[in-house]
Design an enzyme around this catalytic site. Sequence first.
Site, PDB file in Angstrom:
ATOM      1  N   PRO A  10      93.916  62.633 -22.016  1.00  0.00           N
ATOM      2  CA  PRO A  10      93.096  61.496 -22.486  1.00  0.00           C
ATOM      3  C   PRO A  10      91.682  62.378 -22.789  1.00  0.00           C
ATOM      4  O   PRO A  10      91.327  63.491 -22.590  1.00  0.00           O
ATOM      5  CB  PRO A  10      92.507  60.872 -20.965  1.00  0.00           C
ATOM      6  CG  PRO A  10      93.595  61.261 -20.081  1.00  0.00           C
ATOM      7  CD  PRO A  10      94.144  62.535 -20.688  1.00  0.00           C
ATOM      8  N   GLY A  40      87.584  64.675 -19.010  1.00  0.00           N
ATOM      9  CA  GLY A  40      87.621  65.716 -17.771  1.00  0.00           C
ATOM     10  C   GLY A  40      88.588  66.585 -17.678  1.00  0.00           C
ATOM     11  O   GLY A  40      88.763  67.178 -16.608  1.00  0.00           O
ATOM     12  N   LEU A  41      89.717  66.531 -18.376  1.00  0.00           N
ATOM     13  CA  LEU A  41      91.125  66.958 -18.055  1.00  0.00           C
ATOM     14  C   LEU A  41      91.138  68.151 -19.176  1.00  0.00           C
ATOM     15  O   LEU A  41      92.280  68.619 -19.290  1.00  0.00           O
ATOM     16  CB  LEU A  41      92.445  65.963 -18.181  1.00  0.00           C
ATOM     17  CG  LEU A  41      92.153  64.648 -17.043  1.00  0.00           C
ATOM     18  CD1 LEU A  41      93.510  64.122 -17.048  1.00  0.00           C
ATOM     19  CD2 LEU A  41      92.019  65.410 -15.758  1.00  0.00           C
ATOM     20  N   GLY A  42      90.281  68.491 -19.772  1.00  0.00           N
ATOM     21  CA  GLY A  42      90.175  69.769 -20.634  1.00  0.00           C
ATOM     22  C   GLY A  42      91.085  69.507 -21.770  1.00  0.00           C
ATOM     23  O   GLY A  42      91.937  70.356 -22.413  1.00  0.00           O
ATOM     24  N   SER A  43      91.043  68.348 -22.546  1.00  0.00           N
ATOM     25  CA  SER A  43      91.799  68.081 -23.866  1.00  0.00           C
ATOM     26  C   SER A  43      91.482  68.988 -24.958  1.00  0.00           C
ATOM     27  O   SER A  43      92.181  69.600 -25.533  1.00  0.00           O
ATOM     28  CB  SER A  43      91.731  66.884 -24.204  1.00  0.00           C
ATOM     29  OG  SER A  43      90.616  66.378 -24.979  1.00  0.00           O
ATOM     30  N   ALA A  78      90.113  72.018 -24.771  1.00  0.00           N
ATOM     31  CA  ALA A  78      90.795  73.251 -24.445  1.00  0.00           C
ATOM     32  C   ALA A  78      92.233  73.567 -24.534  1.00  0.00           C
ATOM     33  O   ALA A  78      92.708  74.515 -25.267  1.00  0.00           O
ATOM     34  CB  ALA A  78      90.247  73.812 -23.194  1.00  0.00           C
ATOM     35  N   ALA A  79      92.770  72.569 -24.258  1.00  0.00           N
ATOM     36  CA  ALA A  79      94.338  72.695 -24.115  1.00  0.00           C
ATOM     37  C   ALA A  79      94.758  72.494 -25.769  1.00  0.00           C
ATOM     38  O   ALA A  79      95.739  73.131 -26.120  1.00  0.00           O
ATOM     39  CB  ALA A  79      94.794  71.387 -23.659  1.00  0.00           C
ATOM     40  N   ASP A  94      87.459  75.993 -18.047  1.00  0.00           N
ATOM     41  CA  ASP A  94      88.405  75.235 -18.567  1.00  0.00           C
ATOM     42  C   ASP A  94      89.413  75.977 -19.314  1.00  0.00           C
ATOM     43  O   ASP A  94      90.798  76.002 -19.028  1.00  0.00           O
ATOM     44  CB  ASP A  94      87.841  74.133 -19.326  1.00  0.00           C
ATOM     45  CG  ASP A  94      87.088  73.160 -18.751  1.00  0.00           C
ATOM     46  OD1 ASP A  94      87.008  73.346 -17.444  1.00  0.00           O
ATOM     47  OD2 ASP A  94      86.754  72.340 -19.161  1.00  0.00           O
TER      48      ASP A  94
HETATM   49  C1  MEV Z   1      83.893  70.870 -17.214  1.00  0.00           C
HETATM   50  O1  MEV Z   1      85.288  70.765 -17.256  1.00  0.00           O
HETATM   51  C2  MEV Z   1      83.212  71.554 -15.847  1.00  0.00           C
HETATM   52  C3  MEV Z   1      81.869  71.755 -16.332  1.00  0.00           C
HETATM   53  O2  MEV Z   1      81.321  72.453 -14.848  1.00  0.00           O
HETATM   54  C4  MEV Z   1      81.285  72.459 -17.220  1.00  0.00           C
HETATM   55  C5  MEV Z   1      81.635  73.805 -17.378  1.00  0.00           C
HETATM   56  O3  MEV Z   1      82.239  74.634 -16.273  1.00  0.00           O
HETATM   57  O4  MEV Z   1      81.792  74.578 -18.488  1.00  0.00           O
HETATM   58  C6  MEV Z   1      80.867  70.383 -16.014  1.00  0.00           C
END
Ligand code: MEV
Length: 313
Positions: free
Chosen positions: A100, A104-107, A109-110, A151
Amino acid sequence: MSDRPIQSSAPGKAILFGEHAVVYGQPAIAVPVLEVAARAVIVPAPTGAGLSLVATDLEERLRLKDAPPWEPLAFAVRHALRHLGEPEPDATIVIRSSIPIAGGLGSGAAVSAAIVRALASFLGHSLSREEVSRLVFEVEKIHHGTPSGIDNTVIAFEQPVYFVGRESARPELLSVGAPFTLLIVDSGRPSPTKRLVSRVRGDWHRDPDGLGALFRQIGAVVREARGHIESGDAGALGLLMDENHRLLIELGVSSPTLDRLVQVAKAAGASGAKLSGAGGGGCIVALIETDGSDAIKALRKAGAARVIQTTVE
Ligand code: MEV
């Protein structure tokens, strides 16, 4: 340069403990989520065509030579080419992802990791996991502003990591004493990491002592959690997840939707639950020690857009 299509992929990730505080030098723990992935397929194009990127999910198509410098996909390609010492090849990169976006699941970066890997193989290079992580970190700065680096690290290494900001030249890969199962619950409400990270930064500038104390408390939870993960005592993690969530509420990064999903997961038998990632929206993560089907049903009924069950080992 390959005369055949080359495919590469990279998994999603979930932060188990320590988000936000990790940006300020505290440790954090993250795990890969192998049930979702970004994929990049690179296909040779006719001579002189240059490089194009097609992001099918976003219905986006761009030619590298026309893309603005800070367009993240083009930046990932240019940065990788510079690192590899290669000119722009004649090729098309097609990107697809089941992660998604802004969840918050790193899309981001992936997607970058999949592009960088595909490009390197296509051009006959092999990149170490450290190199992939470092290249993706540069792209993460565009997505997030001031990323901690967690990430790109967990996604490039595809293993649970204990990450301590920039102090750790190499990430510490966590040994997991006994497998444990998580539900990753997508609230269906996207929340760009950059917005939350810069909001916390603003609060930290206004109240460095207050937020510093909160970050240290989060750091203490992470250190304790590490011990339990390594010794295979997953049962003790639930309380620490609850405590980490409470501290994230205090930091102001949770939301009524995330709090409700945490409550529903706990009421349905999860031994701990917390928001995961930057917060504001995106996902929660819940620890389950029995069959997760009741919790999954309850979470779906409560409005979760998607529930992914994953085992950390
Ligand atoms: C994001 O996945 C995690 C945060 O801590 C940001 C980061 O570490 O770069 C919110």
